[in-house]
Write a protein that holds these residues in place. Sequence first.
Motif, short mmCIF file in Angstrom:
data_model
loop_
_atom_site.label_atom_id
_atom_site.label_comp_id
_atom_site.label_asym_id
_atom_site.label_seq_id
_atom_site.Cartn_x
_atom_site.Cartn_y
_atom_site.Cartn_z
N GLU A 65 0.81 -1.21 0.00
CA GLU A 65 0.00 0.00 0.00
C GLU A 65 0.85 1.27 0.00
O GLU A 65 1.88 1.34 0.67
CB GLU A 65 -0.90 0.03 1.24
N ASP A 67 0.01 5.38 0.70
CA ASP A 67 -0.84 6.55 0.93
C ASP A 67 -0.10 7.74 0.34
O ASP A 67 1.11 7.88 0.55
CB ASP A 67 -1.05 6.78 2.43
N HIS A 80 1.08 8.77 5.35
CA HIS A 80 -0.34 8.57 5.61
C HIS A 80 -1.14 9.85 5.81
O HIS A 80 -2.30 9.93 5.43
CB HIS A 80 -0.53 7.67 6.85
N GLU A 171 -3.47 4.86 -2.33
CA GLU A 171 -4.60 5.65 -1.82
C GLU A 171 -4.35 7.14 -2.03
O GLU A 171 -3.31 7.67 -1.64
CB GLU A 171 -4.83 5.40 -0.32
N LYS A 173 -5.06 10.63 -0.75
CA LYS A 173 -5.47 11.17 0.54
C LYS A 173 -6.09 12.56 0.36
O LYS A 173 -5.50 13.45 -0.25
CB LYS A 173 -4.27 11.29 1.49
N GLN A 208 -7.35 3.49 -4.44
CA GLN A 208 -8.36 3.57 -3.38
C GLN A 208 -8.52 5.01 -2.87
O GLN A 208 -7.59 5.81 -2.91
CB GLN A 208 -7.94 2.68 -2.20
#
Length: 342
Positions: A65, A67, A80, A171, A173, A208
Motif C-alpha cells: 500500500e 498513501d 499517511h 490511496e 489522501k 483507493q
Amino acid sequence: MQPRFIPQTPAVCGLFLLALGTVQIAAEERARPLVIAHRGASAYLPEHTLPAKALAYGMGADFLEQDVVLTRDGHPIVTHDIHLDRVTDVAERFPDRARDDKRFYAVDFTLEEIRSLQVRERTTANPRKAVYPDRFPLRRSRFSLHTLAEEIEFIQGLNQSTGRNVGIYTEIKQPKWHREQGFDISRVVIQTLKKYGYVDQNSAAFLQCFDVQELQRIHQELDCQLRLVQLLALPDVVRADNGEFRVDGGKMNMVTLAAYAAGIGPDFLLLRHDFGPKGRWSDLVNQAHAAGMVVHPYTLRADQLPAGVADFETLVKQLVTDGQVDGFFTDHPDRAYQTVVR
Ligand code: CA
C-alpha cells in the motif's frame, strides 16, 4: 464482474518464509485472499519507509500500500497524513513552520526539505508517545520519506530481481483538501501510475479513496481504467430499512458503487457484529459480491484485536473462511501470508 487478481505462486518467498518451510500454493487452486501490506510491514518497521516495504515484500505480500499526499512543489510522496508531525521530526527541525493549528503540513514543505526529515514510529500528539509501544523503538536508526515514483521503482525493481509480480495499492489522501490548497492530487497520482505502466484493470494495481465523489470523478472525468476501490469508514455506512448498506449520506448502495468501483475497502468491524462466538456476520460482503465487487477490509493487527478473538490467525481465518473476503489490509503480512496459504 471484474477480473479477479490471481496471486502468483511466488518464485521467491524470501528467506523469512523459506526458513519456516511455507508451502507454495498450486497455480490451479482458486484465488486465495490477497495479502495487502498496510503501509508496508508496519508492525515491524516505521510505516511507509522503504525498509518497511522491502520487509513486506519479502514476507510474501501480494500488494503493497501507498498513501499519497503532495509537497509544496507538487511531488506525490508516500505518507499517511497530510501532516508530517506524527511520523517525523519536523517539529524539531522546522519549529516555526506550523500553521495556526500547530500542525506541520506536507504541502507547506518542499520535497528537498521533506527528504531531510527523520521518520520514526507513529506517535501521539501530546505527550509524544508511540501509538504502538511494542513496535519498533522511537529514535533508532535512520529512516526517511520518499516519493511515489521512488516506491514504484523500488517494487518494480524487486519484481525484476525476484521474478514475482507484487502489485501496488495506492490511496489518494484528502482530494478536497488538496484542491483547496491548489492541487489536483488525483491527476498527479494517475499520471505517475500511468508513467510506470499501471493503466487498466489488468495492471497489478488498485487505486483507493474514501471520497465517493472523487472516485466517481476519477472514473468518469479523468477516465481512469484502473481497478478503483471505495474505502468505507465505520460511521459513513448505514443500513436502510430494506437491509441495504448505504453510503454517501444514504445516496449510494453497493449496486451504484459498482458502477465505478471494482471493490470496497470497509473497516473490518463492518463485517461482523461482535467477533466473539455469539457474533454474527453482516450482509455487507454478500451485497458487494452480488454487485460484482471484491471486498478488501482494513486493518488486521495482531496488537489491536477485537474483543473475543484469541489471536491474529483466528481473526484472519474468520474473515477469510466465514467472512468470504477477497483480501485484507494488514500490518503483519508475514503472519497473514502464512495463514492464507495453509
Ligand atoms: Ca491507507
